[in-house]
Design an enzyme around this catalytic site. Structure first.
Site, short mmCIF file in Angstrom:
data_model
loop_
_atom_site.label_atom_id
_atom_site.label_comp_id
_atom_site.label_asym_id
_atom_site.label_seq_id
_atom_site.Cartn_x
_atom_site.Cartn_y
_atom_site.Cartn_z
NE ARG A 1 19.21 56.34 64.65
CZ ARG A 1 19.43 57.66 64.77
NH1 ARG A 1 18.58 58.53 64.27
NH2 ARG A 1 20.52 58.09 65.36
CB SER B 1 23.03 53.69 68.60
OG SER B 1 23.64 54.95 68.72
CD GLU C 1 20.17 52.77 65.33
OE1 GLU C 1 20.18 53.69 66.15
OE2 GLU C 1 21.04 52.64 64.44
P1 FAD Z 1 23.08 47.63 55.83
O1 FAD Z 1 23.62 47.41 57.20
O2 FAD Z 1 23.72 46.94 54.69
O3 FAD Z 1 21.53 47.28 55.83
C1 FAD Z 1 20.67 47.73 56.86
C2 FAD Z 1 19.26 47.20 56.56
O4 FAD Z 1 18.76 47.82 55.38
C3 FAD Z 1 19.22 45.69 56.28
O5 FAD Z 1 18.00 45.19 56.78
C4 FAD Z 1 19.26 45.60 54.76
O6 FAD Z 1 18.62 44.43 54.27
C5 FAD Z 1 18.50 46.86 54.36
N1 FAD Z 1 18.97 47.45 53.10
C6 FAD Z 1 20.21 47.96 52.85
N2 FAD Z 1 20.24 48.50 51.62
C7 FAD Z 1 19.01 48.32 51.09
C8 FAD Z 1 18.41 48.66 49.83
N3 FAD Z 1 19.10 49.29 48.87
N4 FAD Z 1 17.12 48.32 49.63
C9 FAD Z 1 16.42 47.68 50.59
N5 FAD Z 1 16.92 47.33 51.77
C10 FAD Z 1 18.20 47.65 52.03
N6 FAD Z 1 22.85 55.41 61.93
C11 FAD Z 1 22.22 56.59 62.14
O7 FAD Z 1 21.03 56.73 61.80
N7 FAD Z 1 22.86 57.64 62.72
C12 FAD Z 1 24.14 57.56 63.12
O8 FAD Z 1 24.69 58.53 63.64
C13 FAD Z 1 24.85 56.33 62.91
N8 FAD Z 1 26.13 56.20 63.30
C14 FAD Z 1 26.79 55.01 63.11
C15 FAD Z 1 28.12 54.92 63.50
C16 FAD Z 1 28.83 53.74 63.30
C17 FAD Z 1 30.26 53.65 63.76
C18 FAD Z 1 28.19 52.64 62.67
C19 FAD Z 1 28.95 51.38 62.40
C20 FAD Z 1 26.85 52.73 62.28
C21 FAD Z 1 26.14 53.92 62.50
N9 FAD Z 1 24.78 54.06 62.12
C22 FAD Z 1 24.14 55.26 62.30
C23 FAD Z 1 24.06 52.94 61.52
C24 FAD Z 1 24.27 52.79 59.99
O9 FAD Z 1 25.40 53.50 59.57
C25 FAD Z 1 23.05 53.27 59.20
O10 FAD Z 1 21.91 52.58 59.61
C26 FAD Z 1 23.24 53.08 57.69
O11 FAD Z 1 22.21 53.74 57.01
C27 FAD Z 1 23.27 51.60 57.29
O12 FAD Z 1 23.63 51.55 55.91
P2 FAD Z 1 24.18 50.22 55.23
O13 FAD Z 1 24.27 50.48 53.78
O14 FAD Z 1 25.43 49.80 55.91
O15 FAD Z 1 23.00 49.22 55.55
N1 EPU Z 2 25.63 58.70 77.88
C1 EPU Z 2 26.10 58.14 79.05
N2 EPU Z 2 26.96 57.07 78.96
C2 EPU Z 2 27.35 56.54 77.78
C3 EPU Z 2 26.86 57.11 76.58
C4 EPU Z 2 26.00 58.20 76.66
O1 EPU Z 2 25.76 58.58 80.14
O2 EPU Z 2 28.11 55.59 77.81
C5 EPU Z 2 24.71 59.87 77.96
C6 EPU Z 2 25.45 61.20 78.09
O3 EPU Z 2 24.71 62.00 78.99
C7 EPU Z 2 25.33 61.80 76.71
C8 EPU Z 2 23.99 61.24 76.23
O4 EPU Z 2 23.93 59.93 76.80
O5 EPU Z 2 25.32 63.19 76.74
C9 EPU Z 2 23.85 61.17 74.72
O6 EPU Z 2 24.98 60.49 74.17
P1 EPU Z 2 25.52 60.84 72.70
O7 EPU Z 2 25.53 62.30 72.48
O8 EPU Z 2 26.77 60.07 72.48
O9 EPU Z 2 24.36 60.33 71.77
P2 EPU Z 2 23.57 58.93 71.76
O10 EPU Z 2 22.21 59.15 72.33
O11 EPU Z 2 24.40 57.88 72.37
C10 EPU Z 2 22.51 59.38 69.41
C11 EPU Z 2 22.22 58.53 68.22
C12 EPU Z 2 23.48 58.40 67.36
C13 EPU Z 2 23.85 59.80 66.87
C14 EPU Z 2 24.10 60.70 68.08
C15 EPU Z 2 24.29 62.15 67.66
C16 EPU Z 2 20.45 56.95 68.73
C17 EPU Z 2 20.09 55.58 69.10
N3 EPU Z 2 21.75 57.23 68.63
O12 EPU Z 2 23.48 58.70 70.19
O13 EPU Z 2 23.20 57.57 66.25
O14 EPU Z 2 25.01 59.77 66.07
O15 EPU Z 2 22.96 60.67 68.97
O16 EPU Z 2 23.08 62.64 67.16
O17 EPU Z 2 19.55 57.78 68.52
C18 EPU Z 2 23.23 55.33 65.47
O18 EPU Z 2 22.01 55.46 65.27
O19 EPU Z 2 23.85 54.27 65.20
C19 EPU Z 2 23.97 56.44 66.06
C20 EPU Z 2 25.27 56.38 66.34
#
Ligand code: FAD
Ligand code: EPU
Length: 342
Positions: free
Chosen positions: A167, A241, A337
């Site tokens: 991240r 997250s 994050e």
């Molecule tokens: P924004 O929120 O618009 O911007 C994020 C940052 O990047 C800001 O600081 C912004 O200034 C900068 N930025 C954006 N675009 C540019 C650009 N073109 N040039 C320079 N700077 C820029 N992330 C994960 O890694 N894994 C996941 O599984 C994951 N699951 C998610 C699930 C949900 C339900 C949600 C809401 C979010 C999740 N995220 C996850 C976080 C998010 O989706 C990612 O970080 C995504 O890449 C953000 O993209 P954005 O375009 O919305 O960025």
């Molecule tokens: N858990 C709990 N309680 C909770 C949530 C999770 O006990 O309320 C424990 C469980 O044991 C579970 C473990 O945490 O098995 C891991 O949870 P999960 O599989 O939901 O994954 P996560 O660690 O919560 C991470 C990433 C996600 C990504 C998923 C799948 C980070 C910070 N988050 O979540 O990324 O989608 O794994 O790879 O690394 C994001 O970055 O925004 C994001 C959603």
């Protein structure tokens, strides 16, 4: 067109009602350059470092943004070259990430199927080296183009220039707020190397009745798991997250394991252990907690939510309290994050 006092509520997935003093969009580098010349009326103050917005799915707005907010809408997806193993696909920063994943799947290009349904845009994908289900952006990254906001020139970044980590990237650290990423080129495989060992993918594929693996099936399995676990921002405001999963050394983990036999940790190649932050937060009693419209999601404690009218500061304060209580109980530091815009 530059709008003044523009509400960003529809432009961040937390649904925080903060204002941009000035707001505009750009769909080309030429238009971006024009906007960078924008001078605030009356005074001679030039807004030299605008805030760059993508899909707004990884930000927490804690106040109105002074100056200019520019939303990147540079479009286009094209195959630019190929070799015997791979196809190089270049995408404009304003393309929706999941649409790019779908494009690759329809064209039988493998490598990002595990990253299906991550919200946001292509331009932000390198910002935090997006990751899910055992795959990170860096695994398919080839190069990107970015535009320096004050030197006003385009620069290319290769894999090592981006300093990707969990991240993390150089754009979140030492080059913060200096560049706009305008396009990203990915290296996709012609033959898939399936990665189904993570989390519940195997189980989901089985439940789907899949006999022969395909990138389509893996993508659908990831989509199904994500839909069942994560709140949909269209229904409840959130940014995924809120914290990173923290890394601790083995000695610390052994002590935690003694005191809390159920602690959830995964061994890392460097000898450390990655803890599930969601578990730590849940053990501190926060899961399902709600104060006003700010809360900790009832099914996934790692996700902070806005039930409607929460202020960014209310969510930030809640996150401070969570950090403090996890520290007190486990002596583990949680790091946010989500990008907090203060
Ligand atoms: P924004 O929120 O618009 O911007 C994020 C940052 O990047 C800001 O600081 C912004 O200034 C900068 N930025 C954006 N675009 C540019 C650009 N073109 N040039 C320079 N700077 C820029 N992330 C994960 O890694 N894994 C996941 O599984 C994951 N699951 C998610 C699930 C949900 C339900 C949600 C809401 C979010 C999740 N995220 C996850 C976080 C998010 O989706 C990612 O970080 C995504 O890449 C953000 O993209 P954005 O375009 O919305 O960025
Ligand atoms: N858990 C709990 N309680 C909770 C949530 C999770 O006990 O309320 C424990 C469980 O044991 C579970 C473990 O945490 O098995 C891991 O949870 P999960 O599989 O939901 O994954 P996560 O660690 O919560 C991470 C990433 C996600 C990504 C998923 C799948 C980070 C910070 N988050 O979540 O990324 O989608 O794994 O790879 O690394 C994001 O970055 O925004 C994001 C959603």
């Amino acid at each position: 067109m530059i709008a003044e006092n523009f509400s960003l509520k529809q432009y961040n997935t937390f649904g925080i009602d903060a204002m941009a003093q000035y707001f505009s969009t750009f769909n080309s580098i030429e238009r971006l350059e024009e906007l960078l010349e924008f001078k605030k009326p009356v005074t001679s103050y030039a807004v030299d470092t605008p805030f760059i917005l993508g899909g707004g799915s990884n930000i927490l707005l804690t106040k109105n943004i002074e100056g200019l907010v520019l939303k990147n809408e540079i479009k286009g997806i094209e195959k630019i070259s190929e070799d015997s193993d791979a196809v190089y696909v270049k995408a404009g920063a304003g393309e929706n990430w999941h649409q790019l994943v779908m494009y690759c799947i329809h064209n039988n290009l493998a490598g990002i199927e595990n990253l299906s349904l991550i919200p946001g845009n292509v331009g932000a994908s390198p910002m935090q080296n997006i990751g899910a289900y055992g795959v990170e952006l860096k695994d398919v990254f080839h190069e990107l183009e970015a535009f320096h906001l004050t030197e006003k020139k385009a620069v290319q970044f290769g894999l090592s220039d981006c300093e990707f980590g969990y991240r993390e990237s150089v754009f979140k650290r030492k080059l913060k707020n200096q560049f706009v990423i305008t396009s990203v080129t990915y290296r996709l495989n012609k033959t898939p190397h399936f990665n189904t060992s993570y989390g519940a993918i195997e189980q989901e594929l089985h439940a789907m009745g899949i006999q022969t693996l395909s990138i389509q099936a893996v993508s659908q399995a990831v989509i199904n798991i994500r839909r069942s676990k994560l709140p949909d921002p269209a229904v409840i405001g959130n940014a995924g997250s809120f914290f990173k999963n923290p890394e601790i050394n083995q000695q610390h983990f052994d002590l935690l394991k003694k005191a809390f036999p159920n602690v959830v940790g995964y061994a890392l190649k460097n000898g450390n252990v990655k803890l599930a932050a969601g578990w730590l937060i849940e053990q501190c009693g926060w899961k399902g907690y709600r104060r006003g419209d700010a809360g900790c999601h009832e099914k996934q404690a790692l996700v902070l939510v806005n039930y409607g009218e929460a202020k960014g500061n209310e969510i930030l304060r809640l996150s401070d309290e969570i950090i403090a209580s996890v520290h007190k109980k486990f002596e583990v530091e949680l790091e946010r994050e989500v990008n907090v815009i203060e």
